[in-house]
Structure formats: C-alpha cells, structure tokens
Design an enzyme around this catalytic site. Structure first.
Site, mmCIF file in Angstrom:
data_model
loop_
_atom_site.group_PDB
_atom_site.id
_atom_site.type_symbol
_atom_site.label_atom_id
_atom_site.label_comp_id
_atom_site.label_asym_id
_atom_site.label_seq_id
_atom_site.Cartn_x
_atom_site.Cartn_y
_atom_site.Cartn_z
ATOM 1 N N SER A 284 49.040 14.417 -19.832
ATOM 2 C CA SER A 284 50.339 14.740 -20.405
ATOM 3 C C SER A 284 51.410 14.090 -19.532
ATOM 4 O O SER A 284 51.314 12.921 -19.178
ATOM 5 C CB SER A 284 50.497 16.267 -20.487
ATOM 6 O OG SER A 284 51.761 16.607 -20.998
ATOM 7 N N TYR B 2 59.196 11.408 -27.147
ATOM 8 C CA TYR B 2 58.095 11.297 -26.184
ATOM 9 C C TYR B 2 57.734 12.671 -25.631
ATOM 10 O O TYR B 2 56.549 13.030 -25.565
ATOM 11 C CB TYR B 2 58.486 10.358 -25.039
ATOM 12 C CG TYR B 2 57.450 10.325 -23.935
ATOM 13 C CD1 TYR B 2 56.267 9.600 -24.095
ATOM 14 C CD2 TYR B 2 57.641 11.015 -22.743
ATOM 15 C CE1 TYR B 2 55.305 9.576 -23.095
ATOM 16 C CE2 TYR B 2 56.689 10.999 -21.748
ATOM 17 C CZ TYR B 2 55.519 10.277 -21.921
ATOM 18 O OH TYR B 2 54.570 10.266 -20.937
ATOM 19 N N LYS C 163 54.173 14.993 -25.831
ATOM 20 C CA LYS C 163 53.477 15.571 -24.679
ATOM 21 C C LYS C 163 53.480 17.104 -24.731
ATOM 22 O O LYS C 163 52.528 17.738 -24.271
ATOM 23 C CB LYS C 163 54.096 15.057 -23.376
ATOM 24 C CG LYS C 163 53.880 13.558 -23.153
ATOM 25 C CD LYS C 163 52.401 13.200 -23.188
ATOM 26 C CE LYS C 163 52.145 11.727 -22.847
ATOM 27 N NZ LYS C 163 50.695 11.401 -22.879
#
Length: 279
Positions: free
Chosen positions: A136, A151, A155
């Site tokens: 992650s 983004y 994650k």
C-alpha cells in the site's frame, strides 16, 4: 538453516519490486517475477537460472495473471509468499482527473491486486499456508495530500480489502500483511511511474505546488532507503506472527500517529452527537 521459499512478486522490473527480487535471489530463495516487459526483467536482474522465473504479465488481464500463477507452480512446485507490489502514482485534483484516468489507476493498483489474490488463493488454500503482502502506501492510511486523492483512494481500497482478506483466509493458515511505506528513494516519483493530469486546472494552486514539490524537490531526496525496506519485508515473511499493518519509514510512523490522533480528536469532540443516534 533458514527455510528458503518460493516468492511471487509483481511489478518487479523497478523500485521496491526490483530490489526485493535481487535480495531474495541473493539469499537463495526462488522467485517468479512479473513485469509488462520480460527483457527489462532479464536486464535488471542480470541472471538466468532455475531459481529465477521472469513472467510477462498484464495485471489488468485476469487470464494472464492466472497463467502466471500456473507457470510458477509448474516451475517451482508451490508458492509460499505473494507480493502485490505493482502500481503507479497519479496526481491531479478530483475535479480535473477524468473518469478514464481514475479508473485506470484503480485497474492497476486495486483490480490487479484482486486478480492475483483470486488466482493464487486456491493454491494457498490447498496447502493450508502462505503469506500475502499487499504493498500500500502511507497514502492508504493518511489521505491529506492535495492532488493525490485518486491514488490515495486506490491505496485505501487496498488496505480495506486486505483487512477483510486477513479474516477470510486465516482459517486456511494464510497470513496477510499490508505494507505502508512513506517516502523512499525509488523511481516512484519519476515520469515512468507517476502520471500527471491530462487537463490540469490552474486554479488548484495547492495541487500544482504539491505536484511540483514531489517531482522536482522530493524526487531523489526521499529519506527512506529502499534496500532496508525490502530487507524488512523479507524479515517479516519469516515471522511466526507477522503484523497485519507494517508501516515503513519515520515519516510513515509519524503520519500514522497524526491520523490516529485526528480521528480520536473528532471522536471525542463530537462524542455527544455520535452517541445521540442510539435508540
């Protein structure tokens, strides 16, 4: 003697993935490594022997992922450790990034990981053992980065599915670890790994400043040593009771605590409202 294992590593031609494969091979482990470019793998690793199996895989294609898992089991006889490392960065405000740009980031960072999990779990269930590392980011726990919303969302998704996965597979003897690095000196912030918005909106001053800082000031000057991060992952793979959450880097450590303190502050400040909804 330390037991050598069979590792399956995605995104292995650069960054954490490349460093991990090199260290594993040096330590005598057997490694299947995926990339979209097999020649790049051969060139980067610099060896061609039975312990190293380079595989060309498009992680967004579930059939290709399944074939890669089958090839790995056929070549080595098993898979012990899976590292879902492949992914890329995307900057841009939520307003300026198109649906296509956002979806593509999810396709690689989230669905690529899901494809590997779906295809490898039948083997791990059958063996009643295994360890899955999902790479992650501190951006999957602490999202206060202007211009990194999509983004971070990918994650955060990886973190959430990994926590559920850990509960689902523990009965089969399979362990799960979420690795959340801070800033490390990889090529993550270079043009090959970081995608910029196709139609930037200049009104987003903080987003442009963040983008410029990451590309021009921070890139190459990150405090974290990727070789030490990789060594930490290999160490965790040998632990009897590995952590579900593994933060890497002093910056990640501090940001994780900052996030927990902020949540605790909101919980306590608005406790009356929170509890007022009970019957």
């Amino acid at each position: 003697m330390k037991k050598q294992k069979v590792w399956f590593v995605t995104g292995a031609s650069k960054g954490f993935g490349l460093s991990l494969v090199k260290q594993l091979l040096q330590q005598g482990h057997q490694v299947a490594a995926t990339s979209r470019n097999v020649n790049a793998l051969y060139t980067a690793i610099g060896r061609n022997d039975a312990d190293f199996l380079p595989l060309r895989v498009d992680l967004t294609n579930e059939e290709e992922v399944g074939q890669a898992i089958e090839q790995t089991v056929g070549h080595f006889g098993s898979i012990d450790v899976v590292v879902n490392n492949a992914g890329y960065g995307l900057t841009g405000s939520l307003e300026e990034l198109s649906d296509q740009e956002a979806r593509q980031n999810f396709e690689v960072n989230v669905f690529g990981t899901l494809h590997v999990i779906r295809k490898v779990m039948p083997y791990l269930r059958q063996r009643q053992s295994g360890h899955i590392f999902n790479i992650s980011s501190i951006g999957g726990f602490f999202g206060s980065f202007p211009g990194w919303g999509i983004y971070c969302a990918t994650k955060f998704a990886v973190e959430g599915l990994s926590e559920s996965l850990a509960e689902e597979v523990k009965a089969f003897g399979v362990k799960v670890t979420i690795v959340a690095p801070g800033y490390f000196r990889t090529d993550f912030l270079s043009s090959g790994s970081l995608t910029l918005p196709q139609h930037p909106i200049e009104a987003y001053k903080e987003v442009r400043e963040s983008q410029d800082m990451h590309q021009n000031s921070l890139n190459g000057n990150q405090s974290g040593d990727p070789e030490k991060a990789v060594a930490a992952i290999i160490r965790i793979a040998s632990e009897q009771n590995p952590p579900l959450h593994l933060f890497l880097g002093e910056d990640a450590y501090q940001m994780a605590y900052d996030k927990m303190k902020a949540v605790e502050s909101d919980l306590e400040s608005w406790r009356e409202v929170t509890l007022s909804t009970a019957l």
